[in-house]
Design a protein around this motif. Sequence first.
Motif, PDB file in Angstrom:
ATOM      1  N   ARG A   1       0.783  -1.202  -0.077  1.00  0.00           N
ATOM      2  CA  ARG A   1       0.069  -0.067   0.065  1.00  0.00           C
ATOM      3  C   ARG A   1       0.985   1.324   0.140  1.00  0.00           C
ATOM      4  NH1 ARG A   1      -5.047  -0.464   2.260  1.00  0.00           N
ATOM      5  NH2 ARG A   1      -5.395   1.498   1.373  1.00  0.00           N
ATOM      6  N   ASN A   2       2.027   1.107  -0.430  1.00  0.00           N
ATOM      7  CA  ASN A   2       2.966   2.590  -0.296  1.00  0.00           C
ATOM      8  C   ASN A   2       2.207   3.560  -0.953  1.00  0.00           C
ATOM      9  OD1 ASN A   2       3.893   1.846  -2.744  1.00  0.00           O
ATOM     10  ND2 ASN A   2       6.073   1.698  -2.325  1.00  0.00           N
ATOM     11  N   THR A   3       1.801   3.512  -2.056  1.00  0.00           N
ATOM     12  CA  THR A   3       1.275   4.845  -2.889  1.00  0.00           C
ATOM     13  C   THR A   3       0.201   5.347  -1.876  1.00  0.00           C
ATOM     14  OG1 THR A   3       1.817   3.475  -4.874  1.00  0.00           O
ATOM     15  CG2 THR A   3       0.094   5.357  -5.200  1.00  0.00           C
ATOM     16  N   ASP A   4      -0.873   4.352  -1.634  1.00  0.00           N
ATOM     17  CA  ASP A   4      -1.899   4.836  -0.694  1.00  0.00           C
ATOM     18  C   ASP A   4      -1.331   5.792   0.714  1.00  0.00           C
ATOM     19  OD1 ASP A   4      -3.459   4.064  -2.553  1.00  0.00           O
ATOM     20  OD2 ASP A   4      -4.156   2.063  -1.301  1.00  0.00           O
ATOM     21  N   VAL A   5      -0.315   4.947   1.005  1.00  0.00           N
ATOM     22  CA  VAL A   5       0.148   5.572   2.362  1.00  0.00           C
ATOM     23  C   VAL A   5       0.818   6.898   2.133  1.00  0.00           C
ATOM     24  CG1 VAL A   5       1.750   5.305   4.410  1.00  0.00           C
ATOM     25  CG2 VAL A   5       0.442   3.193   3.649  1.00  0.00           C
ATOM     26  N   LEU A   6       1.602   6.786   1.097  1.00  0.00           N
ATOM     27  CA  LEU A   6       2.407   8.206   0.634  1.00  0.00           C
ATOM     28  C   LEU A   6       1.248   9.398   0.538  1.00  0.00           C
ATOM     29  CD1 LEU A   6       5.212   7.155  -1.441  1.00  0.00           C
ATOM     30  CD2 LEU A   6       5.485   8.413   0.656  1.00  0.00           C
ATOM     31  N   ARG A   7       0.223   8.885  -0.387  1.00  0.00           N
ATOM     32  CA  ARG A   7      -0.705   9.896  -0.491  1.00  0.00           C
ATOM     33  C   ARG A   7      -1.365  10.530   0.837  1.00  0.00           C
ATOM     34  NH1 ARG A   7      -3.865   7.083  -3.652  1.00  0.00           N
ATOM     35  NH2 ARG A   7      -2.582   7.468  -5.334  1.00  0.00           N
TER      36      ARG A   7
ATOM     37  N   ASN B   1       5.272   8.949  14.230  1.00  0.00           N
ATOM     38  CA  ASN B   1       3.929   8.811  14.936  1.00  0.00           C
ATOM     39  C   ASN B   1       2.830   9.620  14.130  1.00  0.00           C
ATOM     40  OD1 ASN B   1       4.659   7.362  17.263  1.00  0.00           O
ATOM     41  ND2 ASN B   1       5.032   9.290  18.315  1.00  0.00           N
ATOM     42  N   HIS B   2       3.379  10.445  13.533  1.00  0.00           N
ATOM     43  CA  HIS B   2       2.443  11.340  12.403  1.00  0.00           C
ATOM     44  C   HIS B   2       2.132  10.443  11.145  1.00  0.00           C
ATOM     45  CE1 HIS B   2       0.750  14.400   9.744  1.00  0.00           C
ATOM     46  NE2 HIS B   2       1.475  13.886   8.838  1.00  0.00           N
ATOM     47  N   ALA B   3       3.025   9.640  10.663  1.00  0.00           N
ATOM     48  CA  ALA B   3       2.831   8.999   9.563  1.00  0.00           C
ATOM     49  C   ALA B   3       2.071   7.442   9.967  1.00  0.00           C
ATOM     50  CB  ALA B   3       4.526   8.445   8.974  1.00  0.00           C
ATOM     51  N   GLU B   4       2.359   7.120  11.090  1.00  0.00           N
ATOM     52  CA  GLU B   4       1.712   5.817  11.506  1.00  0.00           C
ATOM     53  C   GLU B   4       0.212   6.221  11.662  1.00  0.00           C
ATOM     54  OE1 GLU B   4      -0.107   2.418  13.010  1.00  0.00           O
ATOM     55  OE2 GLU B   4       1.859   2.802  12.010  1.00  0.00           O
TER      56      GLU B   4
ATOM     57  N   ALA C   1      -1.202   6.573   8.127  1.00  0.00           N
ATOM     58  CA  ALA C   1      -1.063   4.963   7.330  1.00  0.00           C
ATOM     59  C   ALA C   1      -2.205   4.232   7.917  1.00  0.00           C
ATOM     60  CB  ALA C   1       0.026   4.550   7.688  1.00  0.00           C
ATOM     61  N   ALA C   2      -2.584   4.288   9.352  1.00  0.00           N
ATOM     62  CA  ALA C   2      -3.769   3.565   9.874  1.00  0.00           C
ATOM     63  C   ALA C   2      -4.959   4.062   9.212  1.00  0.00           C
ATOM     64  CB  ALA C   2      -3.562   3.694  11.319  1.00  0.00           C
ATOM     65  N   ALA C   3      -5.150   5.241   8.959  1.00  0.00           N
ATOM     66  CA  ALA C   3      -6.352   5.817   8.266  1.00  0.00           C
ATOM     67  C   ALA C   3      -6.803   5.165   6.754  1.00  0.00           C
ATOM     68  CB  ALA C   3      -6.309   7.224   7.985  1.00  0.00           C
ATOM     69  N   VAL C   4      -5.869   4.219   6.290  1.00  0.00           N
ATOM     70  CA  VAL C   4      -5.837   3.541   4.975  1.00  0.00           C
ATOM     71  C   VAL C   4      -5.636   2.147   5.107  1.00  0.00           C
ATOM     72  CG1 VAL C   4      -5.520   5.888   3.651  1.00  0.00           C
ATOM     73  CG2 VAL C   4      -3.682   4.144   4.186  1.00  0.00           C
ATOM     74  N   GLY C   5      -5.584   1.675   6.397  1.00  0.00           N
ATOM     75  CA  GLY C   5      -5.454   0.416   6.725  1.00  0.00           C
ATOM     76  C   GLY C   5      -4.138  -0.463   6.745  1.00  0.00           C
ATOM     77  N   ALA C   6      -3.020   0.484   7.170  1.00  0.00           N
ATOM     78  CA  ALA C   6      -1.782  -0.024   7.297  1.00  0.00           C
ATOM     79  C   ALA C   6      -0.872   0.389   8.333  1.00  0.00           C
ATOM     80  CB  ALA C   6      -0.960   0.466   5.731  1.00  0.00           C
ATOM     81  N   HIS C   7       0.036  -0.189   8.758  1.00  0.00           N
ATOM     82  CA  HIS C   7       0.964   0.372   9.827  1.00  0.00           C
ATOM     83  C   HIS C   7       2.396   0.133   9.520  1.00  0.00           C
ATOM     84  CE1 HIS C   7      -2.661   0.120  12.272  1.00  0.00           C
ATOM     85  NE2 HIS C   7      -2.930  -1.331  11.581  1.00  0.00           N
ATOM     86  N   LEU C   8       3.191   0.864  10.272  1.00  0.00           N
ATOM     87  CA  LEU C   8       4.545   0.979   9.835  1.00  0.00           C
ATOM     88  C   LEU C   8       5.274   0.183  11.038  1.00  0.00           C
ATOM     89  CD1 LEU C   8       5.226   4.850   9.551  1.00  0.00           C
ATOM     90  CD2 LEU C   8       4.474   3.210   7.829  1.00  0.00           C
ATOM     91  N   ILE C   9       6.409  -0.489  10.419  1.00  0.00           N
ATOM     92  CA  ILE C   9       7.085  -1.363  11.358  1.00  0.00           C
ATOM     93  C   ILE C   9       8.678  -1.301  10.891  1.00  0.00           C
ATOM     94  CG2 ILE C   9       6.893  -3.286   9.732  1.00  0.00           C
ATOM     95  CD1 ILE C   9       7.214  -5.232  12.398  1.00  0.00           C
ATOM     96  N   MET C  10       9.490  -0.901  11.729  1.00  0.00           N
ATOM     97  CA  MET C  10      10.936  -0.723  11.654  1.00  0.00           C
ATOM     98  C   MET C  10      11.541  -2.047  12.009  1.00  0.00           C
ATOM     99  SD  MET C  10      11.841   3.150  13.167  1.00  0.00           S
ATOM    100  CE  MET C  10      11.693   2.480  14.835  1.00  0.00           C
ATOM    101  N   VAL C  11      11.967  -2.688  10.920  1.00  0.00           N
ATOM    102  CA  VAL C  11      12.620  -3.986  11.238  1.00  0.00           C
ATOM    103  C   VAL C  11      13.540  -4.407  10.121  1.00  0.00           C
ATOM    104  CG1 VAL C  11      10.816  -5.272  10.312  1.00  0.00           C
ATOM    105  CG2 VAL C  11      12.302  -6.523  12.045  1.00  0.00           C
TER     106      VAL C  11
END
Length: 492
Positions: free
Chosen positions: A63-69, A111-114, A117-127
Motif C-alpha cells: 500500500r505504499n502509494t496510498d500511504v504516501l498520499r 507517529n504522524h505517519a503511523e 497510514a492507519a487511516a488507510v488500513g496500514a501500519h509502519l514497522i521498523m525491522v
Amino acid sequence: MGRDVPALVFTREDRRRYRAKMQTDLEVLARMLSESSFESERPRVGLEIELNLVDDRGLPAMRNTDVLRAIADPAWSSELGRFNLEIDIPPRELTTGGPGAWEQTIRDALNHAEDRAAAVGAHLIMVGILPTLDEADVSESALSGDPRYRLLNEQIFAARGEDLRIRVDGVERLSTYADTITPEAACTSTQFHLQVAPKEFADYWNAAQAIAGVQIALAANSPFLFGRELWRETRIPLFEQATDTRPEEIKAQGVRPRVWFGERWITSVFDLFEENVRYFPALLPLCDDEDPQQALDSGGFPQLGELTLHNGTIYRWNRPVYAVTESGPHLRIENRVLPAGPTVADIIANGAFYYGLTRALVDEDRPIWTRMSFSVAEENLHTAARDGIDARLYWPGTGEVPVTELVLRRLLPLAHRGLELAGMDAAWREPLLGIVEQRCVTARNGALWQAETVHHLEKAGVSDRREALRQMTTTYMDYMHMNAPAHTWPVD
C-alpha cells in the motif's frame, strides 16, 4: 537512485556518451578536491530510515502509494517494494538541541505517519527484514510503481542473463531463485550520514569500514527470511545476492560485486569514485545537459549528475556521497550497514556509538586501519552478520574476542571520548551509550529477541512457523511503539 528516471531502452551511443561524461565528472571532482571547493565548516549528520508496511494482522501490505498520499510529506518517499517506505530526517549538527531532541523529532515524524497510514488500513514497522514476508510477496507485482525500479530491474537481469540464486546457510537453510530484484526490498535499513571535509574523508571512511562488523553484531535485527531462521543479520547476505549482476562464470573471474565492502583502505574520496568508474559498467546510462567544467569555470557548483547516479547503483556498505545544497557542495559518508529498528531509542543509540567511535578512531595517533588488514575488517562484517551479538571478532591488540567484551572494554570508552570531542556533554552521552552498554551486558538485541520469541511460541503450542512469526511480529510492533530498547523486551 533517489531521482526519478524515465522508462527507456538504452543504445550503445547512450553508453558511450555516459562513459565520457563520467570521465569528465571525475576530472572536475579531482579539480574541486585540489581547490578545496567544499562546505566543511559546519559538518552535519543525517538519517534515513526504511520501513515496512503491514496490515492489522502483521502481514505485508502492498500500500505504499496510498500511504504516501495519506502522509503527504516530501520527507517520505517510495522504496523498491510496494510494502516499503523511506523517511529522510532533516540533517542537523550533531549537538543541536539537547538530550533527546533528535529522538523526539524522529518519533514525532513516525507517529504522524503511523496515524495517517492507519487511516488507510496500514501500519509502519521498523525491522531489518519483515518476519512475515513470504516468497510470494516479492514477485514482480510487488515492485513499486516508480519507473526507476522497473528500469533497474530490467538492467540487472539484462546484465545477468539468468535468474538470481539466493542461498543462505544459517540456523536453517534457504535456497531459492528469483526472477526479479524484488527480494532486495526485504532489506530495510537505517542509514547514518556524516558530512566530512575532503581532507578528512579517507580517515573517516576507513574508520567506518573498520567498525562495520561491530555495528552489525550489536544491532542485528534480521534473523528470519521467508519463514526460515538464518543469520542474525540475514539482510547482509540477502542484499549481496539480490542485486548481483554477475552470473556464476563472471563471479569465477573475480569481477567485483555491486554490493561491495571494497578491497582496500583509501587515501582520498577520489579513490572510491574512481573505482566506481573503473570497475562497474553503467546500469542507467542517463546523461544530463550540464557541462561540469563550464559550471565550475563560471563560479558555479557542478551537479556531477552522471557520477552521482552511477554511485547510486553501487551499493557500498559505506558509500561516498557528493551533493550540492544551497550553501554549496559537500561530501558525506552514508553508513548503510545497520538494519531498521527495533525502536527509535535503539537507532539513536546506534548513531551515537557510530559517530563517537569513528571520531575517536580518527583522532588516534596510530589509526586502526594501519593495524588491521582490510580483509579482516570484511571478515568481521560477515562473522557479525552470521552470529550477531554472540560473534567473536578480531581487533588489533586483543585478537579474536567476544564482541560484547570488545565493546565494553575498548570501544565504548572510545565512543564516549569521540562524542566529548564533538561537544556532547556527559548528560547526553550517558543515556545514549548506556543502551549500547546494556546490550552488551545482557547480550541481547532485536535479532535474539525475535528468535527467542518464535521458539517460545512454538514450544507453547503454535505449531505453524508462519503463525508464530505473525504473532511475534504483532508483539514486536507493540514494543516498538513503547520505545523501550530491545534488550529490555521480555520473551513471553
